[in-house]
Every structure is written in structure tokens, then in C-alpha cells.
Scaffold this active site. Sequence first.
Site, mmCIF file in Angstrom:
data_model
loop_
_atom_site.group_PDB
_atom_site.id
_atom_site.type_symbol
_atom_site.label_atom_id
_atom_site.label_comp_id
_atom_site.label_asym_id
_atom_site.label_seq_id
_atom_site.Cartn_x
_atom_site.Cartn_y
_atom_site.Cartn_z
ATOM 1 N N GLU A 42 0.810 -1.224 0.000
ATOM 2 C CA GLU A 42 0.000 0.000 0.000
ATOM 3 C C GLU A 42 0.846 1.279 0.000
ATOM 4 O O GLU A 42 0.348 2.342 0.393
ATOM 5 C CB GLU A 42 -0.934 0.002 1.210
ATOM 6 C CG GLU A 42 -1.977 -1.105 1.158
ATOM 7 C CD GLU A 42 -3.073 -0.866 2.184
ATOM 8 O OE1 GLU A 42 -4.188 -0.518 1.767
ATOM 9 O OE2 GLU A 42 -2.805 -1.028 3.387
ATOM 10 N N HIS B 197 -0.478 5.739 7.346
ATOM 11 C CA HIS B 197 -1.639 4.908 7.035
ATOM 12 C C HIS B 197 -1.741 3.872 8.137
ATOM 13 O O HIS B 197 -0.787 3.144 8.400
ATOM 14 C CB HIS B 197 -1.492 4.205 5.684
ATOM 15 C CG HIS B 197 -2.479 3.075 5.535
ATOM 16 N ND1 HIS B 197 -3.848 3.271 5.647
ATOM 17 C CD2 HIS B 197 -2.319 1.735 5.362
ATOM 18 C CE1 HIS B 197 -4.463 2.110 5.510
ATOM 19 N NE2 HIS B 197 -3.564 1.163 5.347
HETATM 20 ZN ZN LIG Z 1 -3.937 -0.866 5.190
#
Ligand SMILES: [Zn+2]
Length: 249
Positions: A77, A96
Amino acid sequence: MAPAAEAFDELVTANRILAREGVLDAFGHASIRHPDRPDRFYLSRARAPECIEAADLMEFTLDGAAIDPAGRKPYAERFIHGAVYEARPEVHAVVHSHSPSVIPFGVTGTMLRPVMHMCASMGTRVPIWDVRTNFGDTNLLVTDMKMARDLAAALGAGSAALMRGHGCVVAGRSLRETVFNAVYLELNADLQMKASALGDVTFLSDGEVAAVLRTRSSFTFERAWEFWCRRAGRPYDVRPMEGPLAEKA
Ligand SMILES: [Zn+2]
């Protein structure tokens, strides 16, 4: 310490703090924009934040390509970070996380709103990004730039956006500010759930949020950072104060 080494050391500390404070667990990540190249950022290889060392930190272009992977596996990600840096030139750090207390707000549509002055940086309206709206049924992960740019658009000019059924993204002008925002977002979510169980909640108004942010100096972030460094077993590197109240602190 050389600038790059200093930045790496700071990013290792951020990861350890976020793990210690319950924002990150084995998953989630924190990044910083490259101090000299705004078109690049630093992020660890795919590893639990509590375990990260300086040698794990990798350099990426904003579209998520590793400059010198040296056999290291990046986070799937990483695109989240690049898309936020691409959309927001003033942002220098991104987190994140799967911050546990924010998850209920992402899945119910109940708005996460500031219940406490320390949490004002989240603003009065935290958007919820639902990956299914534009990408259908997925495994919920943000694994390319198209998805990441869609998320960055939902974040807009704010400091946080929730990701339905997944977590959140938090951005800030410095790493210390961003870590502060991420820790207090988690705390606000926890407090809001507790307050809601007791009765109607009086949230901070737009004017109160603006007043808190207008009168906040970097001293606030430094005071928190020193405390969190101590809890995470990391050395505290003092920074000169900036902001409206720096002289009064
Ligand atoms: Zn994640």
C-alpha cells in the site's frame, strides 16, 4: 548526524511511537517526504513498525517505484503515501493505519467529530472513503496509483480520512505533527464512542477548532514527542520551536 541519517532516525522513532501508542500494530506505516527531493519519499520495507530499523527504510518515487530495493519487499500500500505527496505539496509526512477505534466510524457512517481540544487537528468533518464506490469488490487494499489518487482526493485539504472497513490516512506538515494527529485521532474516536454511550455529545465547533489551531505552536508537538520517545525507548532529539506561541511556551 548527516541530514539523511537524521531523517531516517526520526522515521524509525515515529514507527516505534505509533506502535507503542496503539495506532499501528503489525500493519500500517509511516513515511516522510525526501528532505531534498519533493518528488520522492522514504518508507520502510514491509515489516511490523515496532521492528523497523534504519536499514529497512527505502526511497520511492511518488508513483511508488523503489529507487534501490536491494532485495527488500515494499509495502503493497505504498501508493497511498505517494498519492498524498503528489496532491499536497505542503505535506511532509503521511501515516496509514488500521487505528482500531476509528474503524467503527468508517463502517457506520457516524461522523468522527472532535470531542476534545487536543484532537482539533482532525477538523470538524473527517471524510469517509469507500473503496467499493469506484472499484467494486476488492480485498480493500490500496494497491495502485489509481486507487491511491481516489483516496487522496477524498482526503482533500484535510489532515485525516477514514477508509471504510480498513483504516485511515493521516497527513501533516511535519512527521512530529502527523504522528500527533494520528495518535489523537485514535484517542478522539475512543472518547467519542464512550461519550456517545452516555448521551448527546457537544462537539467542538468550527470556531473552536480554528482557535485551537491558530494558537498552537510546535511546542505542543515537542512536548508530546518527548513523552512518546520516552515510552517507546527512543532518544529525544530537541527541535527549535516554531509557531504563534513559541515565545510564550
Ligand atoms: Zn492498510
